[in-house]
Write an enzyme that holds these catalytic residues in place. Structure first.
Site, PDB file in Angstrom:
ATOM      1  N   PHE A 155       0.817  -1.223   0.000  1.00  0.00           N
ATOM      2  CA  PHE A 155       0.000   0.000   0.000  1.00  0.00           C
ATOM      3  C   PHE A 155       0.849   1.270   0.000  1.00  0.00           C
ATOM      4  O   PHE A 155       0.317   2.363   0.209  1.00  0.00           O
ATOM      5  CB  PHE A 155      -0.938   0.000   1.212  1.00  0.00           C
ATOM      6  CG  PHE A 155      -1.848  -1.191   1.243  1.00  0.00           C
ATOM      7  CD1 PHE A 155      -2.984  -1.243   0.444  1.00  0.00           C
ATOM      8  CD2 PHE A 155      -1.559  -2.286   2.047  1.00  0.00           C
ATOM      9  CE1 PHE A 155      -3.827  -2.352   0.459  1.00  0.00           C
ATOM     10  CE2 PHE A 155      -2.394  -3.396   2.070  1.00  0.00           C
ATOM     11  CZ  PHE A 155      -3.526  -3.428   1.279  1.00  0.00           C
ATOM     12  N   LEU A 156       2.162   1.152  -0.190  1.00  0.00           N
ATOM     13  CA  LEU A 156       3.021   2.344  -0.125  1.00  0.00           C
ATOM     14  C   LEU A 156       2.654   3.348  -1.208  1.00  0.00           C
ATOM     15  O   LEU A 156       2.083   2.985  -2.244  1.00  0.00           O
ATOM     16  CB  LEU A 156       4.500   1.955  -0.259  1.00  0.00           C
ATOM     17  CG  LEU A 156       5.011   1.296  -1.547  1.00  0.00           C
ATOM     18  CD1 LEU A 156       5.160   2.262  -2.697  1.00  0.00           C
ATOM     19  CD2 LEU A 156       6.328   0.607  -1.284  1.00  0.00           C
ATOM     20  N   ARG A 157       2.955   4.622  -0.907  1.00  0.00           N
ATOM     21  CA  ARG A 157       2.753   5.680  -1.907  1.00  0.00           C
ATOM     22  C   ARG A 157       4.117   6.159  -2.357  1.00  0.00           C
ATOM     23  O   ARG A 157       4.996   6.388  -1.514  1.00  0.00           O
ATOM     24  CB  ARG A 157       2.015   6.872  -1.278  1.00  0.00           C
ATOM     25  CG  ARG A 157       0.623   6.578  -0.809  1.00  0.00           C
ATOM     26  CD  ARG A 157       0.170   7.600   0.212  1.00  0.00           C
ATOM     27  NE  ARG A 157       1.024   7.576   1.396  1.00  0.00           N
ATOM     28  CZ  ARG A 157       0.962   8.455   2.402  1.00  0.00           C
ATOM     29  NH1 ARG A 157       0.103   9.435   2.361  1.00  0.00           N
ATOM     30  NH2 ARG A 157       1.778   8.353   3.451  1.00  0.00           N
ATOM     31  N   ASN A 231      -7.535   0.511  -3.777  1.00  0.00           N
ATOM     32  CA  ASN A 231      -7.138   1.479  -4.808  1.00  0.00           C
ATOM     33  C   ASN A 231      -8.340   2.036  -5.556  1.00  0.00           C
ATOM     34  O   ASN A 231      -8.395   3.225  -5.873  1.00  0.00           O
ATOM     35  CB  ASN A 231      -6.146   0.846  -5.794  1.00  0.00           C
ATOM     36  CG  ASN A 231      -4.715   1.014  -5.311  1.00  0.00           C
ATOM     37  OD1 ASN A 231      -4.488   1.512  -4.212  1.00  0.00           O
ATOM     38  ND2 ASN A 231      -3.757   0.602  -6.113  1.00  0.00           N
ATOM     39  N   LEU A 273      -9.495  14.240  -1.041  1.00  0.00           N
ATOM     40  CA  LEU A 273     -10.609  15.104  -1.454  1.00  0.00           C
ATOM     41  C   LEU A 273     -10.038  16.374  -2.074  1.00  0.00           C
ATOM     42  O   LEU A 273     -10.575  17.458  -1.867  1.00  0.00           O
ATOM     43  CB  LEU A 273     -11.494  15.455  -0.245  1.00  0.00           C
ATOM     44  CG  LEU A 273     -12.414  14.368   0.291  1.00  0.00           C
ATOM     45  CD1 LEU A 273     -13.313  14.910   1.389  1.00  0.00           C
ATOM     46  CD2 LEU A 273     -13.270  13.751  -0.825  1.00  0.00           C
ATOM     47  N   ALA A 275      -9.467  18.366  -5.290  1.00  0.00           N
ATOM     48  CA  ALA A 275      -9.861  18.426  -6.701  1.00  0.00           C
ATOM     49  C   ALA A 275      -8.651  18.806  -7.552  1.00  0.00           C
ATOM     50  O   ALA A 275      -7.738  19.482  -7.080  1.00  0.00           O
ATOM     51  CB  ALA A 275     -10.968  19.454  -6.868  1.00  0.00           C
ATOM     52  N   CYS A 283      -0.605   2.956 -10.727  1.00  0.00           N
ATOM     53  CA  CYS A 283      -1.521   2.076  -9.982  1.00  0.00           C
ATOM     54  C   CYS A 283      -2.997   2.345 -10.235  1.00  0.00           C
ATOM     55  O   CYS A 283      -3.702   1.470 -10.733  1.00  0.00           O
ATOM     56  CB  CYS A 283      -1.223   2.186  -8.488  1.00  0.00           C
ATOM     57  SG  CYS A 283       0.375   1.492  -8.063  1.00  0.00           S
ATOM     58  N   LYS A 343       2.575  12.966  -9.724  1.00  0.00           N
ATOM     59  CA  LYS A 343       2.297  13.707  -8.493  1.00  0.00           C
ATOM     60  C   LYS A 343       3.625  14.208  -7.962  1.00  0.00           C
ATOM     61  O   LYS A 343       4.694  13.828  -8.467  1.00  0.00           O
ATOM     62  CB  LYS A 343       1.584  12.832  -7.470  1.00  0.00           C
ATOM     63  CG  LYS A 343       2.423  11.662  -6.985  1.00  0.00           C
ATOM     64  CD  LYS A 343       1.758  10.966  -5.827  1.00  0.00           C
ATOM     65  CE  LYS A 343       2.683   9.945  -5.205  1.00  0.00           C
ATOM     66  NZ  LYS A 343       2.194   9.358  -3.987  1.00  0.00           N
TER      67      LYS A 343
HETATM   68  N1  LIG Z   1       4.531   1.913  -7.680  1.00  0.00           N
HETATM   69  C1  LIG Z   1       3.669   1.927  -6.672  1.00  0.00           C
HETATM   70  O1  LIG Z   1       3.402   2.962  -6.050  1.00  0.00           O
HETATM   71  C2  LIG Z   1       3.003   0.654  -6.241  1.00  0.00           C
HETATM   72  C3  LIG Z   1       2.352   0.605  -4.999  1.00  0.00           C
HETATM   73  C4  LIG Z   1       1.744  -0.581  -4.616  1.00  0.00           C
HETATM   74  C5  LIG Z   1       1.777  -1.695  -5.457  1.00  0.00           C
HETATM   75  N2  LIG Z   1       2.400  -1.597  -6.670  1.00  0.00           N
HETATM   76  C6  LIG Z   1       2.442  -2.796  -7.512  1.00  0.00           C
HETATM   77  O2  LIG Z   1       3.729  -3.382  -7.383  1.00  0.00           O
HETATM   78  C7  LIG Z   1       4.130  -3.995  -8.627  1.00  0.00           C
HETATM   79  C8  LIG Z   1       5.471  -3.417  -9.072  1.00  0.00           C
HETATM   80  O3  LIG Z   1       5.289  -2.032  -9.317  1.00  0.00           O
HETATM   81  P1  LIG Z   1       6.540  -1.056  -9.509  1.00  0.00           P
HETATM   82  O4  LIG Z   1       5.985   0.307  -9.574  1.00  0.00           O
HETATM   83  O5  LIG Z   1       7.586  -1.389  -8.499  1.00  0.00           O
HETATM   84  O6  LIG Z   1       7.043  -1.544 -10.955  1.00  0.00           O
HETATM   85  P2  LIG Z   1       8.440  -1.199 -11.664  1.00  0.00           P
HETATM   86  O7  LIG Z   1       8.172  -1.274 -13.104  1.00  0.00           O
HETATM   87  O8  LIG Z   1       9.013   0.045 -11.069  1.00  0.00           O
HETATM   88  O9  LIG Z   1       9.395  -2.394 -11.220  1.00  0.00           O
HETATM   89  C9  LIG Z   1       9.293  -3.699 -11.702  1.00  0.00           C
HETATM   90  C10 LIG Z   1      10.686  -4.279 -11.797  1.00  0.00           C
HETATM   91  O10 LIG Z   1      10.592  -5.674 -12.113  1.00  0.00           O
HETATM   92  C11 LIG Z   1      11.659  -5.998 -12.975  1.00  0.00           C
HETATM   93  N3  LIG Z   1      11.364  -7.256 -13.681  1.00  0.00           N
HETATM   94  C12 LIG Z   1      10.461  -7.476 -14.669  1.00  0.00           C
HETATM   95  N4  LIG Z   1      10.526  -8.764 -15.062  1.00  0.00           N
HETATM   96  C13 LIG Z   1      11.466  -9.371 -14.320  1.00  0.00           C
HETATM   97  C14 LIG Z   1      11.990 -10.686 -14.259  1.00  0.00           C
HETATM   98  N5  LIG Z   1      11.535 -11.662 -15.061  1.00  0.00           N
HETATM   99  N6  LIG Z   1      12.972 -10.962 -13.380  1.00  0.00           N
HETATM  100  C15 LIG Z   1      13.444  -9.989 -12.561  1.00  0.00           C
HETATM  101  N7  LIG Z   1      12.981  -8.699 -12.566  1.00  0.00           N
HETATM  102  C16 LIG Z   1      12.007  -8.410 -13.430  1.00  0.00           C
HETATM  103  C17 LIG Z   1      11.771  -4.778 -13.884  1.00  0.00           C
HETATM  104  O11 LIG Z   1      13.038  -4.703 -14.514  1.00  0.00           O
HETATM  105  C18 LIG Z   1      11.546  -3.643 -12.890  1.00  0.00           C
HETATM  106  O12 LIG Z   1      12.764  -3.182 -12.324  1.00  0.00           O
HETATM  107  C19 LIG Z   1       2.981  -3.719  -9.602  1.00  0.00           C
HETATM  108  O13 LIG Z   1       2.125  -4.836  -9.593  1.00  0.00           O
HETATM  109  C20 LIG Z   1       2.279  -2.526  -8.999  1.00  0.00           C
HETATM  110  O14 LIG Z   1       0.922  -2.474  -9.335  1.00  0.00           O
HETATM  111  C21 LIG Z   1       3.026  -0.464  -7.071  1.00  0.00           C
END
Ligand SMILES: NC(=O)c1ccc[n+]([C@@H]2O[C@H](COP(=O)([O-])OP(=O)(O)OC[C@H]3O[C@@H](n4cnc5c(N)ncnc54)[C@H](O)[C@@H]3O)[C@@H](O)[C@H]2O)c1
Length: 471
Positions: A155-157, A231, A273, A275, A283, A343
């Protein structure tokens, strides 16, 4: 003192890298894997590939012991008891999450499982992905007794990711086996028992030794739904206030006052909230779409999810029309775009409303000079510099001789501009604020025509008020 756990985190992006650094900070031994060789090289050499507060200091603190980086997934999995999957799950063509990165990783994990492992979905995935992961592992010949699959949504932002991770509102563990749930309790014990917060050099935040982080254990399916539902609900709050903002404008109301009045109700709360130009990022857009797809697949009517997305799309159009209303035509107009990230406090430009807006402005013939404190390098990849698209090294350089200044991202820096100087730099003192960072009266007093979201526009007398365009 809780027992350290050997942890492998696959995917070193915004989530994986932060999780890995925080697990090391909690005292665990962490191997961080990525298949992007350049990224792993940067990390091994002491670099930090993303802009995230506290991340450089945590990585520096644990590089000499707690955390290592590698491209060798097989060896990392072999050495660890718990394997977190934190790869991307982008939106596919149908709206469903594209799980091909997850599947590729699971196939690789299957080849490397020797003893019992807990495989953890950290990526945001649709309900029943845990079952698919089990099936893929078994298809590759892994015995069911050698693993459990757990959902542990994140849940990090971005921008406050490290503090969010170490001081979470809640930790959700979806486990269909008690053995796996116990392992996950050990992983998070420093936060749930409060031992981490008792350390003198612990990062400060909302949790403390006497008020540790709560951990909720559910079924894997419920945990998967908790993430999508959370989300979607946050996106709903943003779309709701944006729709109210449009209504407020139509009746000369003020959305700031309205949101403040609503937010004081403890059942509603003041957050989300605000706007503006609409939500973006990696996400909310994809998770709302994926959640909608899940509901459709199960035959469940959930049209509200469609509405959330439509309002968000419309919000960008409404803002673009405001720019048109203020400037009449765009061809050849010089516009300063303040903000590129989706953001403030991040360099992430994925699904950024700012980027979308700049593309529309360029397509209409405007000349844009953009500035963002952190996202310019990433933005250059999708908006290459040209004779019509430029990048400035600061707010005033971007604003120099501009026909209008557009505020597109809610960076703190943009809320504290020296307005006297800004007025001197621009060609025409017009600010169109998609993030409501200023009080209209203050802008008026500094000589600006000021157009924002959900509040009456303020026009300088000598510039006159244009009749709104029927677009
Ligand atoms: N970014 C956010 O704020 C956030 C918050 C909560 C949840 N999420 C979820 O977390 C997940 C990751 O998001 P993110 O923002 O960190 O994505 P990202 O694209 O920043 O990072 C994904 C990483 O995975 C690596 N990767 C891809 N295929 C790979 C493989 N086969 N082996 C090893 N590494 C591999 C990529 O090179 C990349 O560095 C998503 O499902 C996203 O929805 C993201």
């Amino acid at each position: 003192m809780s027992q350290p756990v050997s942890i492998c985190v696959i995917g070193s992006g915004y989530v994986g890298l932060v999780a890995a650094a925080c697990f090391a900070e909690m005292g665990h031994r962490v191997l961080c894997v990525d298949n992007d060789e350049a990224k792993v090289k940067t990390l091994c050499e002491g670099g930090v590939p993303i802009f995230e507060k506290h991340l450089p200091e945590l990585l520096a603190r644990h590089r000499m012991g707690g955390i290592d980086f590698t491209v060798d997934l097989a060896s990392a999995v072999e050495q660890c008891e718990v394997v977190f999957i934190a790869v991307g799950t982008p939106q596919g063509d149908s709206g469903a999450a594209d799980l091909s990165f997850v599947e590729a990783v699971v196939s690789e994990i299957a080849r490397s499982i020797s003893g019992y492992k807990v495989i953890v979905e950290k990526s945001t995935v649709p309900v029943y992905t845990n079952e698919w992961i089990s099936r893929v592992l078994q298809r590759h010949g892994v015995a069911p007794s050698s693993f459990d699959v757990v959902s542990n949504p994140e849940f990090l932002r971005e921008g406050t990711a490290v503090v969010d991770f170490l001081h979470p509102d809640r930790i959700v563990v979806g486990a269909n086996s008690e053995r796996a749930a116990q392992v996950m309790r050990r992983v998070y014990a420093p936060l749930t028992e409060g031992t981490y917060y008792a350390q003198p050099d612990a990062l400060q935040g909302a949790c403390s030794a006497s008020r540790p982080a709560p951990l909720v254990v559910t079924s894997a399916q419920s945990a998967e739904l908790i993430k999508h539902a959370s989300n979607a609900f946050l996106a709903l709050k943003i779309s709701f206030i944006n729709a109210v903002a449009n209504l407020a404008e139509a009746v000369d109301g003020d959305i700031q006052d309205i949101a403040a009045g609503m937010g004081l109700d403890t059942r509603i709360g003041p957050r989300f909230l605000r706007a503006g130009l609409g939500y973006g990022g990696s996400c909310f857009p994809k998770d709302v779409a994926a959640f909608r797809w899940v509901a459709q697949q199960r035959g469940v009517e959930f049209q509200l999810l469609d509405e959330i997305r439509k309002i968000n799309e419309r919000q960008k159009e409404i803002f673009f029309n405001k720019v048109l209303s203020a400037l009449w035509t765009l061809r050849g107009k010089r516009l300063a775009a303040l903000g590129l990230a989706y953001k403030g406090d991040t360099d992430d430009i994925r699904e950024s409303p700012a980027i979308d807006m700049i593309k529309r402005l360029l397509a209409s013939g405007a000349l844009v000079t953009a500035y963002d404190p952190a996202a310019m390098e990433r933005a250059r990849e999708v908006l290459p510099a040209s004779d019509r698209m430029g990048y400035a090294s600061g707010v005033f350089e971007a604003a120099r001789d501009a026909d209008a200044v557009l505020i597109l991202t809610d960076w703190k820096e943009f809320a504290n501009i020296d307005l006297v100087r800004l007025n001197q730099e621009v060609r025409f003192p017009i600010v169109i604020d998609g993030r409501n960072l200023y009080q209209p009266q203050v802008m008026h007093d500094h000589g600006f025509t000021y157009v924002s979201v959900g509040r009456p526009a303020i026009y300088q007398a000598q510039q006159g008020k244009p009749r709104s365009l029927a677009i």
